[in-house]
Design an enzyme around this catalytic site. Structure first.
Site, PDB file in Angstrom:
ATOM      1  N   ASN A 152     -10.839   1.405   4.165  1.00 22.75           N
ATOM      2  CA  ASN A 152     -10.672   0.543   5.332  1.00 22.75           C
ATOM      3  C   ASN A 152     -10.718  -0.896   4.878  1.00 22.75           C
ATOM      4  O   ASN A 152     -11.665  -1.300   4.184  1.00 22.75           O
ATOM      5  CB  ASN A 152     -11.802   0.816   6.335  1.00 22.75           C
ATOM      6  CG  ASN A 152     -11.868  -0.221   7.445  1.00 22.75           C
ATOM      7  OD1 ASN A 152     -10.845  -0.746   7.871  1.00 22.75           O
ATOM      8  ND2 ASN A 152     -13.072  -0.524   7.908  1.00 22.75           N
ATOM      9  N   GLY A 153      -9.711  -1.687   5.247  1.00 18.83           N
ATOM     10  CA  GLY A 153      -9.774  -3.110   4.896  1.00 18.83           C
ATOM     11  C   GLY A 153      -8.441  -3.654   4.454  1.00 18.83           C
ATOM     12  O   GLY A 153      -7.371  -3.095   4.730  1.00 18.83           O
ATOM     13  N   GLU A 154      -8.514  -4.753   3.726  1.00 20.49           N
ATOM     14  CA  GLU A 154      -7.308  -5.389   3.198  1.00 20.49           C
ATOM     15  C   GLU A 154      -7.679  -6.135   1.928  1.00 20.49           C
ATOM     16  O   GLU A 154      -8.626  -6.916   1.908  1.00 20.49           O
ATOM     17  CB  GLU A 154      -6.702  -6.350   4.230  1.00 20.49           C
ATOM     18  CG  GLU A 154      -5.276  -6.728   3.932  1.00 20.49           C
ATOM     19  CD  GLU A 154      -4.567  -7.358   5.126  1.00 20.49           C
ATOM     20  OE1 GLU A 154      -3.371  -7.645   5.001  1.00 20.49           O
ATOM     21  OE2 GLU A 154      -5.207  -7.559   6.170  1.00 20.49           O
ATOM     22  N   CYS A 192      -9.320   0.414   9.947  1.00 26.57           N
ATOM     23  CA  CYS A 192      -9.128   1.845   9.792  1.00 26.57           C
ATOM     24  C   CYS A 192     -10.488   2.530   9.878  1.00 26.57           C
ATOM     25  O   CYS A 192     -11.528   1.881   9.931  1.00 26.57           O
ATOM     26  CB  CYS A 192      -8.481   2.160   8.442  1.00 26.57           C
ATOM     27  SG  CYS A 192      -6.804   1.509   8.262  1.00 26.57           S
ATOM     28  N   ARG A 216      -5.839   5.713  10.472  1.00 26.15           N
ATOM     29  CA  ARG A 216      -5.121   4.567   9.924  1.00 26.15           C
ATOM     30  C   ARG A 216      -4.578   3.632  10.988  1.00 26.15           C
ATOM     31  O   ARG A 216      -3.917   4.063  11.936  1.00 26.15           O
ATOM     32  CB  ARG A 216      -3.965   5.042   9.051  1.00 26.15           C
ATOM     33  CG  ARG A 216      -3.266   3.890   8.325  1.00 26.15           C
ATOM     34  CD  ARG A 216      -2.062   4.354   7.544  1.00 26.15           C
ATOM     35  NE  ARG A 216      -1.496   3.239   6.784  1.00 26.15           N
ATOM     36  CZ  ARG A 216      -0.224   3.132   6.409  1.00 26.15           C
ATOM     37  NH1 ARG A 216       0.629   4.095   6.710  1.00 26.15           N
ATOM     38  NH2 ARG A 216       0.204   2.081   5.735  1.00 26.15           N
ATOM     39  N   LEU A 217      -4.867   2.347  10.817  1.00 21.20           N
ATOM     40  CA  LEU A 217      -4.147   1.274  11.493  1.00 21.20           C
ATOM     41  C   LEU A 217      -3.237   0.660  10.444  1.00 21.20           C
ATOM     42  O   LEU A 217      -3.705   0.009   9.504  1.00 21.20           O
ATOM     43  CB  LEU A 217      -5.111   0.227  12.049  1.00 21.20           C
ATOM     44  CG  LEU A 217      -4.451  -0.999  12.686  1.00 21.20           C
ATOM     45  CD1 LEU A 217      -3.683  -0.609  13.949  1.00 21.20           C
ATOM     46  CD2 LEU A 217      -5.475  -2.084  13.010  1.00 21.20           C
ATOM     47  N   ASP A 275      -1.803  -1.801  -0.156  1.00 16.72           N
ATOM     48  CA  ASP A 275      -2.953  -2.203  -0.959  1.00 16.72           C
ATOM     49  C   ASP A 275      -3.865  -1.015  -1.253  1.00 16.72           C
ATOM     50  O   ASP A 275      -4.652  -1.060  -2.197  1.00 16.72           O
ATOM     51  CB  ASP A 275      -3.725  -3.345  -0.300  1.00 16.72           C
ATOM     52  CG  ASP A 275      -4.131  -3.057   1.129  1.00 16.72           C
ATOM     53  OD1 ASP A 275      -3.497  -2.217   1.786  1.00 16.72           O
ATOM     54  OD2 ASP A 275      -5.093  -3.687   1.618  1.00 16.72           O
ATOM     55  N   ILE A 291      -1.007  -1.788   8.600  1.00 18.20           N
ATOM     56  CA  ILE A 291      -0.759  -3.229   8.571  1.00 18.20           C
ATOM     57  C   ILE A 291       0.161  -3.595   7.412  1.00 18.20           C
ATOM     58  O   ILE A 291       1.087  -4.382   7.565  1.00 18.20           O
ATOM     59  CB  ILE A 291      -2.093  -4.007   8.470  1.00 18.20           C
ATOM     60  CG1 ILE A 291      -2.935  -3.765   9.734  1.00 18.20           C
ATOM     61  CG2 ILE A 291      -1.845  -5.503   8.275  1.00 18.20           C
ATOM     62  CD1 ILE A 291      -4.316  -4.369   9.677  1.00 18.20           C
TER      63      ILE A 291
END
Length: 413
Positions: free
Chosen positions: A75-77, A2, A49-50, A98, A52
């Site tokens: 941004n991240g996971e 993201c 935003r991507l 998340d 997931i």
């Protein structure tokens, strides 16, 4: 992947919501699924935003905490976010992203305690509306980028340098110290950036900005300290070490499969990516999707190794056979993909195999970073040869026991 952008306005940095929107648009490829802006008083946050995890509007960013005190662009996971949710009692969850877990954890525990609990790759900007305080944070290994520029009593931040350059006040003068480091190391290490007056937040660090200036810039994670903890409780045998490594690798791969979109693996045929693909396939009954690049030049072509691994594992394998001219034609695009000088020639095939994978899946696991974690391939052979010589050196136990007492600058020089 993201995109995070934003500004906290102050004397010397006057920006509008349109400016932040332009910053976000500059990196729209980081987040093609949705975008958003949030503004209150001097703070403006933007996001690309991507999607997931949680593809619904419940995962939309920037996101506010349930009490309305915190706003986040992230941004991240966070791979262990469901475990963190289980510790947060009394929250009326709106979705299962998340992002929501992260902002609620920060609202409940604060920055340091939350960062100590996170297992993931991340970069985020958090604005505390009541305290008028900005927090920027980055994961321990710096997998996710985050840069910032201090201008007067304001601060601007973004996932990529090109977004910051959308603000005229940032400028684009080349930093001579950063250029010198690039010529030495083939990349620009944090905290430097190639642009004068723009800094990367160091990996494993967080920054707090308030009342027109930086109040805290602190490391919350240290590789040296992690090594010391490991050395304090060593494994007692090779078999124990192998069993622990297998457990850790399987867990690392399994948690990274957390996704509401299709995922696969990049497969070169080397030890790293082959192991990741094998562990992915081990944990599911359906064939995983794997992707590789083949070259006409037999000196660099590894596609046959990848195909052999794919056949052995039973994956759905896709190969892009790349001609030399196709690779050369791609080179001019690299400047737009990497907004700083980057001297690793693998950037070309990495881009092309990622482009191939994107036609089939949204997320891929790779073996990137394994060489560094395990000290490279050739070093294993060299270490064995070196050990045969070192084991005969008188007093080696004394030297080994006391080397850690040397000042850290000596050990890392």
């Amino acid at each position: 992947m993201c995109g995070v952008v934003g500004v906290i306005r102050g004397q010397g940095l006057d920006a509008s919501a349109a400016d932040v929107e332009r910053m976000a648009s500059r990196i729209r490829y980081r987040g093609p699924d949705s975008h958003g802006n949030w503004q209150k008083d001097e703070a403006i946050l933007g996001h690309r935003r991507l999607a997931i995890v949680d593809l619904s509007a419940s995962g939309h960013q920037p996101m506010l905490s349930h009490d309305g005190r915190l706003a986040i662009s992230y941004n991240g996971e966070i791979y262990n976010h469901l475990d963190i949710r289980a510790e947060l009692h009394g929250v009326n969850w709106k979705g299962h992203s998340d992002t929501e877990t992260l902002v609620e954890a920060l609202a409940h525990w604060g920055t340091e305690k939350t960062l100590s609990k996170l297992n993931g790759m991340f970069a985020f900007a958090l604005w505390d509306i009541e305290q008028k305080k900005l927090t920027l944070a980055r994961d321990p290994f710096g997998e996710k980028p985050l840069l910032y520029a201090l201008r007067g009593k304001g601060i601007a931040f973004a996932s990529e340098l090109v977004a910051l350059l959308e603000l005229p006040v940032v400028g684009a003068a080349v930093d001579s110290a950063a250029l010198a480091r690039y010529l030495r190391q083939w990349y620009v290490p944090a905290p430097l950036s190639i642009v004068e007056g723009v800094q990367k937040l160091p990996p494993g660090s967080y920054l707090e900005w308030q009342n027109g200036g930086v109040k805290t810039l602190k490391s919350y994670w240290s590789l040296s300290e992690a090594a010391r903890r490991g050395r304090a409780s060593p494994l007692t045998s090779d078999s124990d070490a192998l069993a622990e490594l297998d457990t850790l690798l399987q867990d690392a791969v399994s948690i990274r499969k957390m996704s509401d979109v299709p995922l696969g693996a990049l497969l070169s045929g080397g030890v790293d990516s082959s192991l990741v693909a094998a562990l992915m396939q081990r944990s599911q009954s359906q064939p995983i999707k794997t992707f590789t690049i083949g070259f006409d030049d037999p000196e660099v072509n590894e596609a046959h190794h990848a195909e052999a691994v794919a056949k052995h594992l039973g994956t759905q394998h896709e190969v892009l056979h790349l001609r030399e001219q196709e690779a050369l034609d791609t080179v001019p695009q690299m400047g737009a993909l990497y907004d700083e000088p980057f001297g690793d020639a693998s950037q070309v095939p990495t881009y092309l195999v990622s482009k191939l994978a994107r036609q089939h899946v949204t997320v891929v696991l790779t073996g990137d970073g394994c060489d560094e974690l395990f000290s490279g391939y050739a070093r294993h052979t060299l270490a064995g040869k070196a050990w045969n010589a070192i084991r005969r050196v008188p007093g080696r136990q004394f030297l080994g026991a006391n080397i850690s007492r040397l000042p850290e600058p000596v050990l890392t020089a």
